[in-house]
Design a protein around this motif. Structure first.
Motif, PDB file in Angstrom:
ATOM      1  N   VAL A   1      -0.260   0.573   9.999  1.00 44.17           N
ATOM      2  CA  VAL A   1      -1.197   1.654   9.675  1.00 44.17           C
ATOM      3  C   VAL A   1      -0.497   3.001   9.747  1.00 44.17           C
ATOM      4  N   GLU A   2       0.340   3.200  10.758  1.00 45.16           N
ATOM      5  CA  GLU A   2       1.045   4.472  10.893  1.00 45.16           C
ATOM      6  C   GLU A   2       2.010   4.685   9.734  1.00 45.16           C
ATOM      7  N   GLU A   3       2.660   3.627   9.255  1.00 41.52           N
ATOM      8  CA  GLU A   3       3.582   3.766   8.119  1.00 41.52           C
ATOM      9  C   GLU A   3       2.834   4.179   6.856  1.00 41.52           C
ATOM     10  N   VAL A   4       1.660   3.576   6.629  1.00 41.92           N
ATOM     11  CA  VAL A   4       0.866   3.967   5.461  1.00 41.92           C
ATOM     12  C   VAL A   4       0.391   5.404   5.593  1.00 41.92           C
ATOM     13  N   ASN A   5      -0.071   5.790   6.781  1.00 40.47           N
ATOM     14  CA  ASN A   5      -0.528   7.167   6.981  1.00 40.47           C
ATOM     15  C   ASN A   5       0.619   8.155   6.812  1.00 40.47           C
ATOM     16  N   ARG A   6       1.821   7.781   7.284  1.00 42.14           N
ATOM     17  CA  ARG A   6       2.972   8.677   7.106  1.00 42.14           C
ATOM     18  C   ARG A   6       3.307   8.844   5.625  1.00 42.14           C
ATOM     19  N   THR A   7       3.270   7.747   4.882  1.00 46.33           N
ATOM     20  CA  THR A   7       3.520   7.838   3.441  1.00 46.33           C
ATOM     21  C   THR A   7       2.461   8.685   2.753  1.00 46.33           C
ATOM     22  N   GLN A   8       1.225   8.546   3.185  1.00 45.55           N
ATOM     23  CA  GLN A   8       0.146   9.337   2.583  1.00 45.55           C
ATOM     24  C   GLN A   8       0.333  10.821   2.884  1.00 45.55           C
ATOM     25  N   ARG A   9       0.683  11.159   4.139  1.00 46.55           N
ATOM     26  CA  ARG A   9       0.912  12.568   4.476  1.00 46.55           C
ATOM     27  C   ARG A   9       2.083  13.129   3.679  1.00 46.55           C
ATOM     28  N   GLN A  10       3.159  12.353   3.552  1.00 46.81           N
ATOM     29  CA  GLN A  10       4.318  12.825   2.800  1.00 46.81           C
ATOM     30  C   GLN A  10       3.971  13.033   1.335  1.00 46.81           C
ATOM     31  N   ALA A  11       3.210  12.104   0.745  1.00 45.48           N
ATOM     32  CA  ALA A  11       2.814  12.258  -0.653  1.00 45.48           C
ATOM     33  C   ALA A  11       1.931  13.487  -0.841  1.00 45.48           C
ATOM     34  N   SER A  12       1.003  13.699   0.069  1.00 45.22           N
ATOM     35  CA  SER A  12       0.137  14.877  -0.039  1.00 45.22           C
ATOM     36  C   SER A  12       0.953  16.158   0.058  1.00 45.22           C
ATOM     37  N   THR A  13       1.930  16.177   0.970  1.00 47.41           N
ATOM     38  CA  THR A  13       2.760  17.378   1.119  1.00 47.41           C
ATOM     39  C   THR A  13       3.594  17.636  -0.131  1.00 47.41           C
ATOM     40  N   VAL A  14       4.198  16.576  -0.676  1.00 46.10           N
ATOM     41  CA  VAL A  14       5.045  16.739  -1.867  1.00 46.10           C
ATOM     42  C   VAL A  14       4.215  17.213  -3.060  1.00 46.10           C
ATOM     43  N   ILE A  15       3.050  16.593  -3.260  1.00 49.08           N
ATOM     44  CA  ILE A  15       2.218  16.959  -4.409  1.00 49.08           C
ATOM     45  C   ILE A  15       1.714  18.383  -4.270  1.00 49.08           C
ATOM     46  N   THR A  16       1.242  18.755  -3.073  1.00 46.52           N
ATOM     47  CA  THR A  16       0.730  20.112  -2.854  1.00 46.52           C
ATOM     48  C   THR A  16       1.834  21.140  -3.047  1.00 46.52           C
ATOM     49  N   THR A  17       3.028  20.852  -2.536  1.00 51.71           N
ATOM     50  CA  THR A  17       4.146  21.791  -2.704  1.00 51.71           C
ATOM     51  C   THR A  17       4.512  21.941  -4.173  1.00 51.71           C
ATOM     52  N   GLN A  18       4.523  20.828  -4.914  1.00 56.47           N
ATOM     53  CA  GLN A  18       4.849  20.901  -6.338  1.00 56.47           C
ATOM     54  C   GLN A  18       3.810  21.706  -7.098  1.00 56.47           C
TER      55      GLN A  18
ATOM     56  N   VAL B   1       0.842  -1.206   0.000  1.00 60.60           N
ATOM     57  CA  VAL B   1       0.000   0.000   0.000  1.00 60.60           C
ATOM     58  C   VAL B   1       0.873   1.249   0.000  1.00 60.60           C
ATOM     59  N   ALA B   2       1.897   1.266   0.847  1.00 60.99           N
ATOM     60  CA  ALA B   2       2.774   2.442   0.910  1.00 60.99           C
ATOM     61  C   ALA B   2       3.495   2.668  -0.418  1.00 60.99           C
ATOM     62  N   GLU B   3       3.961   1.590  -1.056  1.00 60.06           N
ATOM     63  CA  GLU B   3       4.671   1.760  -2.321  1.00 60.06           C
ATOM     64  C   GLU B   3       3.722   2.177  -3.441  1.00 60.06           C
ATOM     65  N   SER B   4       2.471   1.733  -3.407  1.00 59.99           N
ATOM     66  CA  SER B   4       1.513   2.189  -4.425  1.00 59.99           C
ATOM     67  C   SER B   4       1.248   3.684  -4.286  1.00 59.99           C
ATOM     68  N   ILE B   5       1.224   4.177  -3.039  1.00 58.44           N
ATOM     69  CA  ILE B   5       1.046   5.624  -2.830  1.00 58.44           C
ATOM     70  C   ILE B   5       2.265   6.373  -3.357  1.00 58.44           C
ATOM     71  N   LYS B   6       3.477   5.852  -3.109  1.00 58.19           N
ATOM     72  CA  LYS B   6       4.676   6.510  -3.621  1.00 58.19           C
ATOM     73  C   LYS B   6       4.714   6.490  -5.141  1.00 58.19           C
ATOM     74  N   ALA B   7       4.274   5.374  -5.754  1.00 55.77           N
ATOM     75  CA  ALA B   7       4.245   5.320  -7.218  1.00 55.77           C
ATOM     76  C   ALA B   7       3.261   6.339  -7.781  1.00 55.77           C
ATOM     77  N   MET B   8       2.113   6.486  -7.123  1.00 57.35           N
ATOM     78  CA  MET B   8       1.159   7.496  -7.571  1.00 57.35           C
ATOM     79  C   MET B   8       1.744   8.893  -7.430  1.00 57.35           C
ATOM     80  N   GLN B   9       2.483   9.120  -6.336  1.00 54.30           N
ATOM     81  CA  GLN B   9       3.117  10.427  -6.146  1.00 54.30           C
ATOM     82  C   GLN B   9       4.102  10.718  -7.267  1.00 54.30           C
ATOM     83  N   ARG B  10       4.929   9.709  -7.625  1.00 55.11           N
ATOM     84  CA  ARG B  10       5.904   9.929  -8.697  1.00 55.11           C
ATOM     85  C   ARG B  10       5.213  10.200 -10.033  1.00 55.11           C
TER      86      ARG B  10
END
Length: 476
Positions: free
Chosen positions: A288-305, A191-200
């Motif tokens: 669950v916390e690892e997935v949520n952390r990845t999701q927060r990081q992806a949201s921050t990176v995408i919003t900043t970009q 799940v975490a890697e799928s979120i990172k792939a979507m972010q990329r």
């Protein structure tokens, strides 16, 4: 995952990764990982393991740093920056799956038991209930369940006894639970890697700048807001999170695990399996916390970009990075380990094409014209600037003496009887100031007066009513 398990050094890689990465230590600082893997390789070489050996005694050539870099290149390790700005290694979903396969192969073998068959039958029954839209069939199944549960309750109330379950059955059920739990880390990692792939993919789409900016902003901001629902793994995790996020369910899970661990059959389990049972709730919470952390990081990176998207600057950065990589590829083959690098002691000078050949006018600038002399006493009668100034104290005092010297007078009546040029809003304030210096008495009524400005506009004011009697011995 299969690539990792089929490699020549698969036993060594699996052993080293299992040694460094544990359920209590999912991320390891890069420097610590290099040190621990390097110590393990040194111990193996000291015991006679060499690169040229065949079979199980073969170990790869190179340092721990080189091996970790190779594992990161093939996708077994993920290198990222942690929240405390420390660079760490983390197992990829493929590596987690490979370790789980190796752990199951080296541990207790999963057997066809009553517990596993019952789990399968319960899952199929639950699937059929959810897929069957027949209301009558659903009601019949619920009635059957209620009758069975009621019959069991009546038996327990009548006899006061609970049927003992043999320890062998409990051991089979515990092994089935552990078999299900061991697959959770790989699921969370996927799940975490799928979120990172979507972010990329989102960042790549933004940097390509192939569509209008407003369309890119609208679409990718929505994807950043609902990042967990943009992939199949994310949607599946969101469904599971609705169960795992219930505090009552997690409390019930902890209570159930305490009951299991207090039973005598757990003494027949190895210490490692008892530890796995004890840490089920914590492993779920950590995943669950690892997935949520990845999701927060992806949201921050995408919003900043999205907010800082600048196509020209992005192209300049890409060109600069390509030049740096080209320079490194040219420089690295001709260098030796530990070779000194000549530092850049000064910045390069800019290439100026043309210089100015003419100068400005060298004559000093002329001084400004002198200020006009102003005489405050030379105001003409037509000048109305005085009318917009402060109160006329002298005429107001004289007018107040003429009306309030003996028995006193109402201040609102005094102001209303004054000449029009002395009934400005500022004159009302001046009149109140003069009355306050004398014998002023407040009343319970509200007084209303109408003031006239110098331009002829009128303004109505209200204030607490007062009466005033002027003192004969005053100096004002």
């Amino acid at each position: 995952m299969l690539d990792l398990l089929h490699r020549r050094y698969a036993p060594l890689v699996v052993s080293l990764l299992s040694l460094v990465f544990t359920p209590e230590r999912p991320t390891v600082p890069v420097a610590d990982a290099h040190t621990e893997i390097g110590d393990a390789l040194d111990q193996l070489r000291a015991q006679g393991y060499e690169f040229r050996d065949e079979g199980a005694r073969a170990i790869p050539e190179g340092s721990a740093r080189d091996l970790c870099r190779q594992w990161a290149d093939v996708g077994w390790l993920i290198r990222r920056i942690a929240e405390d700005d420390v660079e760490v290694y983390q197992l990829s979903a493929h590596a987690v799956g490979a370790l789980e396969v190796a752990g199951r192969a080296g541990g207790t073998r999963a057997r066809v038991s009553e517990s596993r068959v019952r789990t399968l039958l319960d899952a199929v029954e639950h699937l059929a209930q959810d897929a069957d839209p027949d209301v009558l069939a659903r009601m019949a199944r619920l009635d059957g369940q209620i009758r069975r549960l009621q019959a069991e309750l009546d038996r327990i109330q009548r006899t006061g006894l609970i049927e003992d379950v043999p320890d062998e059955v409990l051991l089979e059920e515990a092994e089935n639970v552990l078999h299900l739990v061991r697959e959770l880390p790989a699921d969370f990692a996927r799940v975490a890697e799928s979120i990172k792939a979507m972010q990329r993919s989102v960042i790549t789409g933004l940097r390509q700048d192939e569509r209008p900016s407003q369309e890119v902003l609208r679409e990718y901001l929505e994807r950043a807001e609902h990042v967990s629902e943009s992939t199949p793994e994310g949607r599946a995790f969101a469904g599971a999170l609705r169960l795992l996020g219930d505090p009552e369910r997690m409390d019930e899970l902890s209570d159930h695990l305490d009951v299991v661990l207090r039973h005598r059959f757990t003494e027949r389990l190895p210490a490692a399996q008892r530890g796995e049972l004890r840490d089920i709730a914590r492993r779920i919470a950590r995943g669950v916390e690892e997935v949520n952390r990845t999701q927060r990081q992806a949201s921050t990176v995408i919003t900043t970009q999205v907010r800082n998207h600048d196509p020209l600057r992005d192209r300049q950065v890409d060109e600069l990075l390509r030049e740096v990589m080209t320079g490194l590829q040219t420089w690295v083959p001709d260098t030796r380990p530990g070779q000194e690098v000549t530092p850049l002691r000064r910045l390069p000078l800019p290439e100026v094409g043309n210089l100015r050949r003419t100068t400005n006018d060298l004559r000093p600038p002329q001084p400004p014209a002198p200020l006009t002399e102003w005489d405050d006493d030379a105001l003409t009668p037509d000048d109305d600037s005085r009318e917009w100034g402060g109160p006329h104290y002298a005429p107001l005092t004289e007018h107040l003496y003429s009306l309030a010297a003996d028995d006193g007078a109402d201040l609102a009546a005094v102001f209303a009887s004054a000449p029009a040029e002395h009934r400005r809003p500022v004159d009302l304030l001046g009149l109140l100031e003069i009355a306050d210096r004398h014998d002023l008495t407040e009343t319970d009524e509200v007084a209303y007066v109408e003031a006239i400005r110098p331009d002829g506009t009128r303004r109505r004011f209200a204030f607490g009513g007062v009466t005033v009697r002027m003192k004969e011995d005053t100096d004002d």
